[in-house]
Scaffold this motif. Sequence first.
Motif, PDB file in Angstrom:
ATOM      1  N   ASP A   1      15.172  39.720  92.447  1.00 45.82           N
ATOM      2  CA  ASP A   1      13.901  40.444  92.394  1.00 45.82           C
ATOM      3  C   ASP A   1      13.030  39.853  91.286  1.00 45.82           C
ATOM      4  O   ASP A   1      13.428  39.866  90.109  1.00 45.82           O
TER       5      ASP A   1
ATOM      6  N   GLY B   1       9.037  39.584  89.592  1.00 47.48           N
ATOM      7  CA  GLY B   1       7.689  40.096  89.487  1.00 47.48           C
ATOM      8  C   GLY B   1       6.762  39.023  88.951  1.00 47.48           C
ATOM      9  O   GLY B   1       7.177  38.176  88.155  1.00 47.48           O
TER      10      GLY B   1
ATOM     11  N   THR C   1       7.235  40.824  93.838  1.00 42.35           N
ATOM     12  CA  THR C   1       6.135  41.778  93.708  1.00 42.35           C
ATOM     13  C   THR C   1       5.074  41.181  92.797  1.00 42.35           C
ATOM     14  O   THR C   1       5.379  40.791  91.667  1.00 42.35           O
TER      15      THR C   1
ATOM     16  N   VAL D   1       1.634  42.032  90.820  1.00 42.62           N
ATOM     17  CA  VAL D   1       0.808  43.137  90.336  1.00 42.62           C
ATOM     18  C   VAL D   1      -0.543  42.590  89.884  1.00 42.62           C
ATOM     19  O   VAL D   1      -0.614  41.609  89.137  1.00 42.62           O
TER      20      VAL D   1
ATOM     21  N   ALA E   1       5.477  41.964  98.245  1.00 45.27           N
ATOM     22  CA  ALA E   1       4.624  43.143  98.098  1.00 45.27           C
ATOM     23  C   ALA E   1       3.626  42.916  96.978  1.00 45.27           C
ATOM     24  O   ALA E   1       3.866  42.113  96.063  1.00 45.27           O
TER      25      ALA E   1
ATOM     26  N   SER F   1       0.883  45.174  94.233  1.00 40.99           N
ATOM     27  CA  SER F   1       0.739  46.491  93.619  1.00 40.99           C
ATOM     28  C   SER F   1      -0.329  46.416  92.539  1.00 40.99           C
ATOM     29  O   SER F   1      -0.737  45.322  92.115  1.00 40.99           O
TER      30      SER F   1
ATOM     31  N   ASP G   1       0.324  48.590  89.885  1.00 41.59           N
ATOM     32  CA  ASP G   1       1.076  49.378  88.901  1.00 41.59           C
ATOM     33  C   ASP G   1       2.228  48.544  88.345  1.00 41.59           C
ATOM     34  O   ASP G   1       3.150  48.184  89.088  1.00 41.59           O
TER      35      ASP G   1
ATOM     36  N   ASP H   1       6.021  49.056  89.060  1.00 41.96           N
ATOM     37  CA  ASP H   1       6.735  48.509  90.208  1.00 41.96           C
ATOM     38  C   ASP H   1       7.568  47.286  89.849  1.00 41.96           C
ATOM     39  O   ASP H   1       8.270  46.740  90.704  1.00 41.96           O
TER      40      ASP H   1
ATOM     41  N   ARG I   1      12.478  47.228  88.869  1.00 40.76           N
ATOM     42  CA  ARG I   1      13.735  46.716  89.424  1.00 40.76           C
ATOM     43  C   ARG I   1      13.888  45.205  89.258  1.00 40.76           C
ATOM     44  O   ARG I   1      14.918  44.641  89.630  1.00 40.76           O
ATOM     45  N   CYS I   2      12.866  44.538  88.722  1.00 40.61           N
ATOM     46  CA  CYS I   2      12.873  43.072  88.658  1.00 40.61           C
ATOM     47  C   CYS I   2      13.799  42.551  87.560  1.00 40.61           C
ATOM     48  O   CYS I   2      13.831  43.090  86.449  1.00 40.61           O
TER      49      CYS I   2
END
Length: 295
Positions: free
Chosen positions: A17, A19, A42, A44, A83, A85, A87, A90, A93-94
Amino acid sequence: MSEQPGAPRSATGAPSDVGVLGGGRMGAGIAHAFLLAGSRVTVVERDADAAAAASARVLESVAASVARGTADEDAGVIGARFATSIDVGDFARCGLVVEAVPEDLELKIDALTRVETVLGQGAVLASNTSSISIDQLAALLERPSRFLGMHFFNPVPASTLVEIVRGDATSAALVDDARDWVRAIGKTPIVVTDAPGFASSRLGVALGLEAIRMLEDGVASAEDIDNAMTLGYKHPVGPLRLTDLVGLDVRLGIAEYLSSTLGERFTPPALLRRMVAEGKLGRKTGQGFYTWDAP
């Protein structure tokens, strides 16, 4: 104190994971690299419009890789791991978050300190900075041993290098992990200690600034200066065309920082300052030392 456990990994060895803070050209490229290596990613961004633009950028890049046959999965499978985001929560979990906001000290400090508050104890925070001191940034973090520089190069999908910058507090185990992650995304790591401009920006900016001074002095045209390096020294791209690709504003910011830390040999040429003031920033604006198709 024992080392924190490394971030969980995908089948390729990349963090499972990831970010990315900031979905501009660099952030989108970083996201693309980890997605193709099997990570869930993810991105952001600051608001919904920027997040939508980042999503389009990443998915377009993924589709191009699939069309070229350089991706092992189809676009739908890869896209399902992606994904966006607005925020930073989020990122919770990374196992790895890479900050890729513009090259501004205060902006990076704000970004890194906000992200760190939502990460787990074992998570890793990295900055994509091309010149700002990793130790200076680490001094404001709660877990500096879990922080390092991961300097990607533009355009990320085509570049094969990542410069890993080790700060004074960066754990040795983390540097080893970062090397593995870089190899897992199909790139080659180099490791440097924290110093102004690291290795790549210090050398690259020095060459670029001298090329701008030569153009300013009428020594030769932009094309001929670039040809001197591509044909004479086998550089893949000339220093002025590369400055257009990086962005004249980005080069100016790095030069100003290096000038303040390493001395007047990095003083930005007047031509560079003038072009930035006129909005001639290179490829992203359609005009720099060369004329480009509309961005």
